[in-house]
Design a protein around this motif. Structure first.
Motif, PDB file in Angstrom:
ATOM      1  N   CYS A  21       0.830  -1.202   0.000  1.00 36.51           N
ATOM      2  CA  CYS A  21       0.000   0.000   0.000  1.00 36.51           C
ATOM      3  C   CYS A  21       0.872   1.263   0.000  1.00 36.51           C
ATOM      4  O   CYS A  21       1.618   1.496   0.951  1.00 36.51           O
ATOM      5  CB  CYS A  21      -0.894  -0.025   1.246  1.00 36.51           C
ATOM      6  N   LEU A  51      -4.859  -6.018   1.949  1.00 34.00           N
ATOM      7  CA  LEU A  51      -6.105  -5.706   1.252  1.00 34.00           C
ATOM      8  C   LEU A  51      -6.255  -6.592   0.014  1.00 34.00           C
ATOM      9  O   LEU A  51      -5.274  -6.847  -0.697  1.00 34.00           O
ATOM     10  CB  LEU A  51      -6.115  -4.227   0.849  1.00 34.00           C
ATOM     11  N   THR A 135     -10.796  -0.998   8.026  1.00 35.35           N
ATOM     12  CA  THR A 135     -11.305  -1.157   6.663  1.00 35.35           C
ATOM     13  C   THR A 135     -10.263  -0.798   5.616  1.00 35.35           C
ATOM     14  O   THR A 135     -10.370  -1.205   4.462  1.00 35.35           O
ATOM     15  CB  THR A 135     -12.556  -0.292   6.428  1.00 35.35           C
ATOM     16  N   GLY A 136      -9.268  -0.008   6.010  1.00 30.04           N
ATOM     17  CA  GLY A 136      -8.238   0.400   5.063  1.00 30.04           C
ATOM     18  C   GLY A 136      -6.925   0.579   5.793  1.00 30.04           C
ATOM     19  O   GLY A 136      -6.856   0.477   7.018  1.00 30.04           O
ATOM     20  N   GLY A 150      -6.665   5.567   6.055  1.00 28.45           N
ATOM     21  CA  GLY A 150      -6.899   5.078   4.700  1.00 28.45           C
ATOM     22  C   GLY A 150      -7.346   6.171   3.733  1.00 28.45           C
ATOM     23  O   GLY A 150      -6.998   6.149   2.564  1.00 28.45           O
TER      24      GLY A 150
END
Length: 170
Positions: A21, A51, A135-136, A150
């Protein structure tokens, strides 16, 4: 996770990262600054949240665990995050190259990825991340508070410092 050499009174900062990421690479500046400011009073722990959109992130998380086992976990994590685009293009060979560049046992990395010895650690992190609604990436957890980087990392370091200062005074 890696053995901690920090004092028991240290504040724990969990850094939930996906090692493919680009935002997590940017977040390293904050991690370095926090380490410089707090030293051993802040125990920064890498937690894995690969992810689905990053097809090599799961293998990268396992490779990072092997690097922690070989004593250079954060050095490996930082070197790998500096090459997220290359990891996306070339995949697992990048994981072994970074290990070799850091003087780690690349053959052992290869074996670890094949035998899956770090799968449980990565899976456990991922499950815990989902349970606390990560979530991120990057996402931080400190003092029971979840900070989601995120979307934007603006102001996150300041908020982490605020919480850490409060806990250290506590």
């Amino acid at each position: 996770m890696s053995e901690s050499t920090t004092p028991a009174s240290a504040v724990v900062l969990e850094a939930w990262f996906d090692l493919q990421c680009p935002d997590c690479f940017k977040a390293l500046d904050d991690v370095r600054a926090l380490r410089a400011k707090y030293g051993e009073r802040l125990d920064v722990q890498l937690r894995h949240f690969p992810l689905p959109k990053h097809k090599h992130a799961y293998a990268a998380a396992q490779a990072a665990e092997e690097a922690f086992e070989q004593g250079k976990g954060w050095a490996y994590t930082e070197a790998l995050l500096a090459r997220t685009a290359e990891l996306g293009e070339r995949g697992e060979p990048v994981l072994l190259e970074v290990a070799g560049e850091l003087g780690l046992d690349a053959e052992e990395f290869d074996t670890a990825l094949i035998d899956g010895r770090h799968l449980l650690t990565v899976d456990a992190d991922e499950a815990e991340g989902k349970a606390i609604k990560v979530t991120g990436t990057p996402t931080y957890v400190i003092g029971g508070e979840r900070l989601d980087g995120g979307q934007s990392q603006d102001g996150l370091r300041e908020r982490i410092e605020e919480i850490a200062d409060g806990l250290l005074k506590g």
